[in-house]
Design an enzyme around this catalytic site. Structure first.
Site, mmCIF file in Angstrom:
data_model
loop_
_atom_site.group_PDB
_atom_site.id
_atom_site.type_symbol
_atom_site.label_atom_id
_atom_site.label_comp_id
_atom_site.label_asym_id
_atom_site.label_seq_id
_atom_site.Cartn_x
_atom_site.Cartn_y
_atom_site.Cartn_z
ATOM 1 N N ASP A 119 -57.123 -42.137 -24.100
ATOM 2 C CA ASP A 119 -58.091 -42.784 -23.213
ATOM 3 C C ASP A 119 -59.496 -42.842 -23.806
ATOM 4 O O ASP A 119 -60.330 -43.632 -23.352
ATOM 5 C CB ASP A 119 -58.142 -42.076 -21.858
ATOM 6 C CG ASP A 119 -56.916 -42.379 -21.002
ATOM 7 O OD1 ASP A 119 -56.208 -43.368 -21.304
ATOM 8 O OD2 ASP A 119 -56.662 -41.629 -20.044
ATOM 9 N N LYS A 165 -51.154 -50.198 -22.195
ATOM 10 C CA LYS A 165 -52.024 -49.773 -21.100
ATOM 11 C C LYS A 165 -52.367 -50.980 -20.222
ATOM 12 O O LYS A 165 -51.664 -51.996 -20.233
ATOM 13 C CB LYS A 165 -53.284 -49.108 -21.667
ATOM 14 C CG LYS A 165 -53.021 -47.806 -22.408
ATOM 15 C CD LYS A 165 -52.660 -46.690 -21.447
ATOM 16 C CE LYS A 165 -52.609 -45.340 -22.122
ATOM 17 N NZ LYS A 165 -52.339 -44.247 -21.181
ATOM 18 N N LYS A 214 -60.660 -49.467 -10.544
ATOM 19 C CA LYS A 214 -59.356 -48.839 -10.777
ATOM 20 C C LYS A 214 -59.507 -47.335 -10.971
ATOM 21 O O LYS A 214 -58.673 -46.553 -10.512
ATOM 22 C CB LYS A 214 -58.689 -49.459 -11.999
ATOM 23 C CG LYS A 214 -57.283 -48.943 -12.252
ATOM 24 C CD LYS A 214 -56.630 -49.678 -13.403
ATOM 25 C CE LYS A 214 -55.136 -49.377 -13.435
ATOM 26 N NZ LYS A 214 -54.830 -47.955 -13.659
#
Length: 421
Positions: free
Chosen positions: A303, A330, A402
């Protein structure tokens, strides 16, 4: 809906309170629902992904309400429904955590999703679960319907696809009648997320034993209701810390150095780049300094790749980011979208099969960028503005909801200026 954001050049300076860890909250919500009692979780920020997990445990019979950033979960009616539809939104964590949990409860469950989620891989489950009593019906991806009750036993799981599959099993296996083992068939990636899962489960009274090849989980365990305090989110703190490294002086509070989050490695990596990094308990300050290229193995910290690539843009020499092939599945193909973002703004980035090669420049020039409906790409674009000669106009402004709905508010706290239109 307004969905383009313009980031103006600025010098980052200020202090931000790290938001609650999204990864931590996902796990805590599920453990609380499985406790069959009433739990509080705090603080909680209602990102779209967290809403998805709450929605799914409610679909299985739990109840939840939030007030003043405190989420109360009542699991007394968990698994009270024989069938359910679980809308996972765009949340890969929600989907992969909830499939074995619903199976452990013997629920006939249909899983749906939107965005790229229906395309993201779930084959590990559709191969492993039928051997343990769960029928999986899918045309490939979502929707997926499962039926039958999960049985204990030995689960052979690859460690190099996503740790989310292992977390889903770890959450579910204590509920089964017999003992189970998870055996890795390839080296584990994102091990920090597994450690986080085990740590969170332990707070709710569940024991997991590490073995030479994976984990052993005793059956017939019981999740115990508890009031849970969440970690600050190192994945989100990384954007502000990186902004300090490339262009200013930024402090993040509530970044626990003892966290089980693998992304706490951002502090060491920024120091390796050459930034000034000072840590004092849960307070970390990063100041700009001349940056030099490094080589980054991203296997455990996928990430962080987009924002680390931003730092690399301003580091003298050529930085290589390796072992990041999983980023292609992703919310976007994050290797391609990161390279496209930085190159659109004047960077020098070459996309590799498993990573990126980034040659440093003095500063970026600005321009238009595609946010790819990916929260981490849009937030990385915001960091670019800390050392940019012109404005950056980026699409998909609200994709940040998100994971981090308060990102723009916190961005302004360090001097950032965004205009959404």
């Amino acid at each position: 809906m307004e969905n383009h954001v313009t980031f103006k050049p600025f010098e980052p300076n200020g202090t931000v309170f790290a938001p609650p860890s999204k990864s931590d909250v996902h796990r805590a919500v599920i453990c609380a629902a499985l406790s069959k009692g009433v739990c509080t979780i705090s603080p909680v920020a209602l990102s779209e992904d967290i809403k998805a997990t709450i929605r799914c445990v409610e679909a299985l019979g739990a109840a939840a309400k939030i007030e003043d950033n405190v989420l109360t979960v009542d699991g007394s009616r968990m698994f009270g429904k024989s069938s359910a539809v679980l809308d996972c939104g765009e949340s890969g964590s929600t989907l992969r955590f909830m499939i074995p949990v619903a199976a452990a409860g013997g629920v006939e469950a249909t899983f749906t999703g939107c965005g790229r989620l229906p395309e993201r891989p779930i084959g590990i489950y559709t191969e492993a679960l039928p051997e343990k009593g769960v029928v999986c019906a899918t045309q490939g991806g979502l929707p997926l319907t499962i039926s039958g009750r999960l049985k204990s036993g030995v689960f052979y799981i690859p460690g190099n696809v996503s740790s989310q599959f292992i977390t889903g099993l770890l959450l579910a296996l204590p509920l089964l009648k017999g003992d189970s083992d998870i055996i890795l068939t390839s080296p584990i990636q994102s091990a920090g997320y597994i450690n986080m899962t085990i740590r969170t489960m332990s707070k709710f009274g569940i024991e997991v034993d590490m073995t030479d090849r994976g984990w052993h989980v005793r059956g017939m365990q019981h999740y115990i209701p508890t009031d849970y305090v969440t970690d600050g989110d190192w994945s989100q703190a990384a954007f502000f810390l990186a902004a300090g490294a490339v262009g200013g002086d930024v402090t993040v509070v509530n970044a626990n150095i003892d966290s089980s989050q693998g992304d706490r490695k951002i502090a060491a990596l920024l120091r390796e780049f050459g930034a000034e990094v000072h840590q004092d308990g849960g307070r970390i300050t990063v100041k700009k300094a001349p940056l030099s290229a490094v080589t980054i193995d991203a296997a455990q910290i996928p990430d962080l790749v987009p924002v680390l690539a931003v730092c690399a843009c301003f580091a003298k020499g050529t930085t290589r980011i390796i072992n990041a092939e999983r980023l292609r599945i992703k919310e976007s193909d994050r290797l391609k979208s990161t390279a496209d973002l930085l190159n659109a703004l004047g960077g020098k980035v070459i996309e590799l099969p498993d990573g990126l090669e980034i040659t440093g420049v003095e500063r970026l020039g600005g321009g238009e960028a595609d946010g790819c409906n990916d929260h981490r790409i849009v937030m990385s674009a915001a960091v670019c503005a800390a050392k940019c000669g012109g404005e950056i106009k980026c699409s998909d402004a609200w994709s940040i909801n998100k994971s981090y709905p308060d990102f723009y508010r916190d961005y302004r706290k360090i001097g950032g200026c965004e205009v959404i239109e």
